[in-house]
Design an enzyme around this catalytic site. Structure first.
Site, PDB file in Angstrom:
ATOM      1  N   ASP A   1      39.702 107.185   9.367  1.00 30.53           N
ATOM      2  CA  ASP A   1      38.313 107.565   9.128  1.00 30.53           C
ATOM      3  C   ASP A   1      37.420 106.488   9.727  1.00 30.53           C
ATOM      4  OD1 ASP A   1      39.066 109.805   7.714  1.00 30.53           O
ATOM      5  OD2 ASP A   1      38.881 108.848   5.748  1.00 30.53           O
TER       6      ASP A   1
ATOM      7  N   ASP B   1      38.062 120.789   3.947  1.00 29.77           N
ATOM      8  CA  ASP B   1      37.952 119.907   2.787  1.00 29.77           C
ATOM      9  C   ASP B   1      37.929 120.778   1.537  1.00 29.77           C
ATOM     10  OD1 ASP B   1      37.823 117.771   4.531  1.00 29.77           O
ATOM     11  OD2 ASP B   1      35.639 117.709   4.542  1.00 29.77           O
TER      12      ASP B   1
END
Length: 257
Positions: A11, A130
């Site tokens: 990330d 997600d």
């Protein structure tokens, strides 16, 4: 049987690799290129890079580090972050990315999936989802703009419905990011992944929850996913990729060596 893949996830925020817990409270882990090189050297099958605030902040992933990564590693890698147009995707592929992943932009404009597939082929179009378990409705739902706590919002989509929709529109692979499990290292969400596996005809990558080598074994055997993505166990050197591959092979799982 096709060999299973191990995929470290990096990330990226403000030019650094970060990691949070359940998509919150991100801490700096290290620099992008050295971490990418380390994982490639350890035996990762591919890498995934998420510029986690790009979509929420209305920008696209920074191409400069994409080109630096491409110069340093010899394994495939996928990039995501604010990609909303054919031209943006083309630039990132030209800078060395092997695959493009879209998440929030696809929720805003689902036709983007088909347009990217028509232009580049489904083999390099990945959809990130997600997903979180909503206890009040006892169902799995999709969230958007999860890289920024202030911008995160619910969508109209139930996870399984969105999985079916993105396949109809031409995605080549799905990464299911299980938000409830993210960063807590308690194991992958086998139940949810198994439900998605039953309706997913493209390669499925499990994301969220890896804490031990046995967790990887379990998700491959029980949920029958094609790849397992993890971050904190690799960033913190809790698990070495080479040792993990040896363990999985000993457990009878086909793995790339």
């Amino acid at each position: 049987m096709l060999a299973k893949r191990l995929v470290p996830c990096l990330d990226v925020k403000d030019g650094k690799v970060v990691k949070g817990v359940q998509f919150r409270n991100h801490e700096i882990v290290g620099d992008i290129v050295p971490l990418a090189a380390r994982y490639a050297e350890e035996g990762a099958d591919e890498l995934v890079f998420y510029d986690i605030t790009a979509s929420a902040h209305e920008r696209v992933v920074d191409k400069s580090w994409v080109s630096r990564v491409a110069e340093q590693i010899d394994i495939p890698f996928c990039v995501a972050g604010g990609i909303k147009t054919i031209s943006q995707a083309r630039e990132l592929l030209a800078f060395g990315a092997d695959k493009i992943s879209i998440n929030s932009p696809a929720l805003t404009d689902p036709s983007l999936i088909s347009r990217l597939q028509d232009e580049f082929g489904r083999q390099c179009i990945v959809i990130g989802i997600d997903s979180f378990f909503d206890a009040s409705s006892n169902s799995y739902k999709v969230k958007q703009f999860t890289g920024d706590e202030a911008a995160t919002k619910d969508t109209q989509w139930f996870t399984q419905d969105w999985v079916e929709e993105v396949q109809k529109r031409g995605c080549g692979e799905i990464v299911l990011n299980v938000m409830n499990q993210d960063g807590v290292r308690g194991g992958y969400d086998i139940k949810q992944l198994s439900l998605v596996r039953a309706i997913c005809d493209v390669p499925l990558i499990a994301s969220g929850g890896a804490g031990t080598m046995a967790h990887f074994r379990d998700v491959f055997i029980e949920a029958k996913v094609d790849a397992a993505l993890a971050a904190s166990v690799f960033h913190k050197a809790i698990i070495n990729i080479g040792e993990l591959k040896a363990y999985l092979a000993a457990e009878g799982i086909a793995i790339r060596r």
